[in-house]
Scaffold this active site. Structure first.
Site, mmCIF file in Angstrom:
data_model
loop_
_atom_site.group_PDB
_atom_site.id
_atom_site.type_symbol
_atom_site.label_atom_id
_atom_site.label_comp_id
_atom_site.label_asym_id
_atom_site.label_seq_id
_atom_site.Cartn_x
_atom_site.Cartn_y
_atom_site.Cartn_z
ATOM 1 C CE1 TYR A 1 -14.954 21.539 3.829
ATOM 2 C CE2 TYR A 1 -17.296 21.538 3.299
ATOM 3 C CZ TYR A 1 -16.209 22.104 3.936
ATOM 4 O OH TYR A 1 -16.373 23.214 4.700
ATOM 5 C CG ASP B 1 -12.238 24.078 1.518
ATOM 6 O OD1 ASP B 1 -11.016 23.995 1.744
ATOM 7 O OD2 ASP B 1 -12.871 25.118 1.672
ATOM 8 C CD GLU C 1 -19.089 23.335 6.726
ATOM 9 O OE1 GLU C 1 -18.732 23.423 5.538
ATOM 10 O OE2 GLU C 1 -18.520 23.935 7.648
#
Length: 294
Positions: free
Chosen positions: A124, A142, A41
């Site tokens: 996020y 996102d 991520e």
DNA sequence: TATACGTGGTG
DNA sequence: TCACCAAGTAT
């Protein structure tokens, strides 16, 4: 305002589409640890999938746990970051590994607030880890999800520039109640935005939401105003920082000032960029005129 | 809220 | 060619 019934209709369609069309990305495979998810991520923040994949494999092979990374020098993380861009993310990931090792016994936390408290982990990323690593029900918003929601639900050509509380509320209202299914839908919304409902030329012809996309139904109007953005990379401090750091990344040890001076002609800008790197902790100076990764 | 922060691919 | 774009965060 959109009725609850209509909002409820998006999730099953997107989930079914995802089940048949999801890309086989390495961090989605069974057996990926929460640490692997977290690393992916952070790497994917502003960096395309194709460039992340090789670096992710290298990182996880070398540092399979937060403790492994925490035991290494931060400079090694920066070096292994390669050319993914925004190298402060590598530094933050190292800080993350230290924090997880010291504060969480080496286990990536599953509680949203604890994730948010980690360096480099924002709105996020915290929700992405909670959802994708731990199967929790959180809106994972996102740029892709915001675009899908803006078009399909709100009927707008594009989303706003940043995630707002309203975005989180809207996306939350699209998620099914059952946590693991909600997490799957979150992944599905991202995937749809990444491969079908793309920014420039959306592939509405193959979109599972076409028949209920308010933007498409209203004729897919183009965006209105001139969406200006202060871009242009050439000649910026960012480019100079990149060149300076590249020298240190590719060097096995400390380098003399001359080596850094060679990468950029404008001395004032060069010094400013170097000062910024020192300020950010991306570069250290162990002795006068000598520079190295931390 | 606006801006800084890398890098490379693409229409 | 060059502006736009790519799973954001911190200040």
């Amino acid at each position: 305002m959109t009725s609850p019934d209509v909002l409820d209709s998006y999730a099953p369609v997107v989930a079914e589409w995802y089940s048949a069309n999801a890309r086989d990305l390495p961090w989605r495979r069974a057996g990926t640890t929460p640490w692997g998810v977290l690393v992916s991520e952070v790497m994917l923040q502003q960096t395309p999938v194709v460039r992340v994949a090789p670096a992710w494999h290298e990182w996880l092979a070398r540092w399979p746990t937060p403790a492994a990374l925490a035991a290494d020098q931060p400079g090694e993380a920066i070096r292994a970051w390669g050319r993914l861009g925004y190298p402060r993310r590598a530094l933050r990931l190292h800080e993350c590994a230290v924090a997880i090792t010291e504060r969480h016994g080496g286990v990536v936390p599953s509680v949203l607030d604890e994730l948010l408290a980690l360096p480099g982990v924002g709105t996020y990323t915290a929700r992405a880890v909670a959802a994708f690593a731990y199967g929790q029900r959180h809106p994972v918003v996102d740029t892709n999800v915001r675009r899908v929601a803006a078009r399909a639900v709100l009927g707008e050509p594009d989303a706003g520039p940043t995630t707002t509380a309203a975005d989180l509320t809207l996306v939350e209202s699209l998620l099914p109640l059952e946590p693991p299914l909600a997490a799957l839908v979150s992944a599905a919304l991202m995937e749809l935005g990444a491969v079908v409902c793309v920014a420039r030329t959306p592939r509405c012809g193959v979109c599972p939401l076409a028949e209920r996309c308010r933007w498409l139904i209203s004729g897919a109007p183009a965006p209105v105003g001139p969406t200006r953005r202060p871009q242009t990379y050439a000649g910026t401090d960012r480019q100079v920082r990149g060149k300076l750091l590249a020298v240190l990344r590719e060097s096995h040890g400390p380098v003399a000032k001359d080596a850094l001076d060679a990468v950029w002609g404008d001395q004032v800008q060069r010094e400013r960029a170097l000062a910024g790197l020192l300020e950010d902790g991306l570069v250290v100076t162990p002795a006068p005129g000598i520079y190295a990764l931390p």
